[in-house]
Design a protein around this motif. Structure first.
Motif, PDB file in Angstrom:
ATOM      1  N   ARG A 199     -44.100   3.002  -0.461  1.00  8.75           N
ATOM      2  CA  ARG A 199     -43.550   4.249   0.082  1.00  8.75           C
ATOM      3  C   ARG A 199     -42.272   4.610  -0.671  1.00  8.75           C
ATOM      4  N   ASP A 200     -42.425   4.730  -1.980  1.00  8.00           N
ATOM      5  CA  ASP A 200     -41.289   4.954  -2.861  1.00  8.00           C
ATOM      6  C   ASP A 200     -41.198   6.413  -3.278  1.00  8.00           C
ATOM      7  N   ALA A 201     -40.333   6.692  -4.257  1.00 10.00           N
ATOM      8  CA  ALA A 201     -40.164   8.064  -4.717  1.00 10.00           C
ATOM      9  C   ALA A 201     -41.458   8.634  -5.290  1.00 10.00           C
ATOM     10  N   ALA A 202     -42.228   7.797  -5.979  1.00  8.64           N
ATOM     11  CA  ALA A 202     -43.493   8.268  -6.541  1.00  8.64           C
ATOM     12  C   ALA A 202     -44.452   8.710  -5.442  1.00  8.64           C
ATOM     13  N   ALA A 203     -44.480   7.972  -4.334  1.00 11.42           N
ATOM     14  CA  ALA A 203     -45.341   8.353  -3.214  1.00 11.42           C
ATOM     15  C   ALA A 203     -44.890   9.677  -2.615  1.00 11.42           C
ATOM     16  N   PHE A 204     -43.576   9.885  -2.520  1.00  6.83           N
ATOM     17  CA  PHE A 204     -43.057  11.159  -2.021  1.00  6.83           C
ATOM     18  C   PHE A 204     -43.495  12.309  -2.923  1.00  6.83           C
ATOM     19  N   CYS A 205     -43.432  12.111  -4.230  1.00  4.74           N
ATOM     20  CA  CYS A 205     -43.870  13.152  -5.161  1.00  4.74           C
ATOM     21  C   CYS A 205     -45.366  13.433  -5.018  1.00  4.74           C
ATOM     22  N   ARG A 206     -46.171  12.381  -4.832  1.00  9.53           N
ATOM     23  CA  ARG A 206     -47.613  12.576  -4.666  1.00  9.53           C
ATOM     24  C   ARG A 206     -47.925  13.366  -3.399  1.00  9.53           C
ATOM     25  N   ARG A 234     -39.840  31.021  -2.737  1.00  6.64           N
ATOM     26  CA  ARG A 234     -38.752  30.049  -2.847  1.00  6.64           C
ATOM     27  C   ARG A 234     -39.109  28.880  -3.781  1.00  6.64           C
ATOM     28  N   GLN A 235     -38.113  28.363  -4.474  1.00  7.32           N
ATOM     29  CA  GLN A 235     -38.078  27.012  -5.040  1.00  7.32           C
ATOM     30  C   GLN A 235     -39.273  26.608  -5.892  1.00  7.32           C
ATOM     31  N   THR A 236     -39.720  27.428  -6.785  1.00 10.08           N
ATOM     32  CA  THR A 236     -40.779  26.940  -7.665  1.00 10.08           C
ATOM     33  C   THR A 236     -40.242  25.796  -8.509  1.00 10.08           C
ATOM     34  N   SER A 280     -36.730  18.454  -1.173  1.00 12.73           N
ATOM     35  CA  SER A 280     -38.079  19.004  -1.260  1.00 12.73           C
ATOM     36  C   SER A 280     -37.983  20.454  -1.704  1.00 12.73           C
ATOM     37  N   PRO A 281     -38.735  20.834  -2.738  1.00 11.05           N
ATOM     38  CA  PRO A 281     -39.772  20.066  -3.424  1.00 11.05           C
ATOM     39  C   PRO A 281     -39.174  18.929  -4.242  1.00 11.05           C
ATOM     40  N   PRO A 282     -39.990  17.927  -4.541  1.00  4.41           N
ATOM     41  CA  PRO A 282     -39.490  16.817  -5.354  1.00  4.41           C
ATOM     42  C   PRO A 282     -39.294  17.238  -6.804  1.00  4.41           C
TER      43      PRO A 282
END
Length: 454
Positions: A199-206, A234-236, A280-282
């Protein structure tokens, strides 16, 4: 007689630089005069060799008031804005409670009076049941915000039908609807499939992939096309998102923003900065960053805004079961100008491009045209005095947000912000604030203009 004349500088508007003396009266730009032209004034200030830019308009800021003032408040956030050359900021509605009813907005306006150091416009949230929309409209907020993922259920417009029905109601009201693009089904699916994975940063990005952003952008544009609503995306943050935007943008009255962090950081920055960059977004891959920069240069991206969303140092430093659980958001309003000037130093942008995406376009799009975003007669005399012959180092120690840090610490630019004027009055110089809080609440009372090329 003028109140003030700034003599000897180079005025930079979105159409380019020009030598001119700037005359100010009653808080407005009264005239742009040929250099050295005789005219009486109560005060003259020499700005020889310096550049004069219109104050920046940050269209995406979370001041955290009410209810979350341990993170930020009207006074601290607007002071940070003044220190960074943002003279108008547009506050998002995701506080406690969310600004989703006329009473909420009226309370915010009362609380801000006398405490804000720059001008502030307020944005309101659209509930899925669309309650209180007519009463909110009478208060002239600068936008109504519609969320399609990752928000509490009462504010979640998760389906195409939800978005279409909301925009069908908003279109006749002659307002701007900000849409945060996402796809709740993708988020839920990716999260469920990742329960047994790290449950790391990569998982958050996925869990929030470019596909979800692109799906949200296409849905927003298609819904706006069908309903005639005016929208701002917003936020592209991704190459897929911006390519989708470029293919579909002409079917609707729409504009789009990105953030400095999406232009300057890629996913490998998580290894260095960790929780301090979680938002967010990552962050995306380097290819995405390159695509966003190209879209900014070409004019495909209309606005750069910060999504300033500070948290207390203790909140960011605490231990969490997963990277996704870290409070999302970073401070940015004080460093918007510095980040953009870094892109100027890198040859990615010109000064007039900074004015275009950070001043004139957000002012025009959010109903502030004719008042904000340019150094022209009749506009508020919100002016930045920028020295091209001095350098600035961005440092944690100089940040005035309650967050107490900046992800841009150590960034050096070949410019120095000498003075910030709000309606012709100096409010900040290199040494700090030079005036009491004098900001005003601004409302959308000019047309919400379509941007060039739309």
């Amino acid at each position: 007689m003028f109140d003030l004349i700034l003599r000897g500088g180079t005025v930079v508007n979105a159409d380019g630089p020009a030598r001119a003396d700037v005359a100010i009266a009653a808080g407005k730009v009264a005239a742009l005069m040929p250099p050295g032209e005789g005219a009486p004034a109560r005060l003259e200030i020499r700005v020889d060799g310096l550049h004069l830019l219109p104050g920046l308009v940050d269209a995406h800021v979370h001041l955290r008031e009410p209810g979350l003032t341990h993170k930020e408040d009207f006074a601290s956030g607007s002071l940070a804005a003044a220190a960074g050359g943002v003279t108008t900021l547009l506050d998002m509605p995701t506080d406690e409670p969310w600004t989703a009813a006329a009473a909420d907005l009226e309370a915010k306006i009362r609380s801000a009076q006398g405490r804000i150091h720059v001008d502030v416009g307020f944005q309101v949230a659209l509930r899925r049941d669309l309650a209180d929309v007519a009463a909110l409209r009478r208060l002239d907020p600068v936008s109504f915000e519609l969320f399609t993922a990752d928000v509490p259920e009462p504010f979640l417009h998760a389906t195409m039908d939800d978005v279409v029905q909301a925009l069908r109601v908003m279109a006749p009201l002659d307002v701007l609807v900000g849409i945060s693009p996402g796809d709740q089904s993708i988020l839920a699916g990716e999260t469920a499939r990742g329960l047994d994975l790290p449950r790391d940063a990569a998982a958050f990005c996925r869990s929030r992939p470019p596909l979800a952003e692109a799906a949200g952008i296409s849905r927003a544009l298609l819904a706006a096309s069908q309903t005639g609503a005016r929208i701002h995306v917003r936020q592209t943050s991704s190459a897929l998102g911006i390519r989708t935007w470029q293919r579909l943008r002409d079917i609707a009255d729409a504009s789009i923003e990105t953030t400095p962090q999406c232009l300057l950081f890629a996913t490998d920055a998580y290894d260095r900065f960790g929780a301090s960059l979680k938002a967010s977004p990552p962050l995306r891959d380097r290819e995405d960053v390159a695509n966003l920069r190209e879209a900014l240069r070409s004019g495909a991206i209309d606005i750069v805004a910060t999504d300033h969303a500070p948290h207390s140092p203790a909140e960011k430093a605490a231990a969490y079961p997963a990277f996704a659980d870290i409070p999302g958001g970073i401070p940015g309003v004080q460093t918007l100008l510095a980040a953009m000037l870094h892109l100027v130093d890198a040859g990615e942008l010109r000064l007039q491009d900074v004015v275009r995406v950070c001043s004139v376009n957000p002012a025009a799009r959010f109903g502030l045209a004719g008042r904000k975003g340019a150094i022209r007669p009749g506009h508020d005399a919100d002016i930045l005095v920028l020295d091209p012959g001095a350098t600035t180092m961005v440092r944690h120690a100089d940040q005035l947000s309650k967050a107490g840090y900046t992800p841009f610490d150590g960034l050096e630019i070949s410019w120095r912000l000498r003075t910030v004027f709000l309606r012709g009055r100096a409010i900040f110089d290199g040494g700090g604030p030079v005036a009491a809080a004098s900001g005003r609440v601004v409302t959308a009372c000019a047309p919400f203009l379509s941007l060039p090329g739309r």
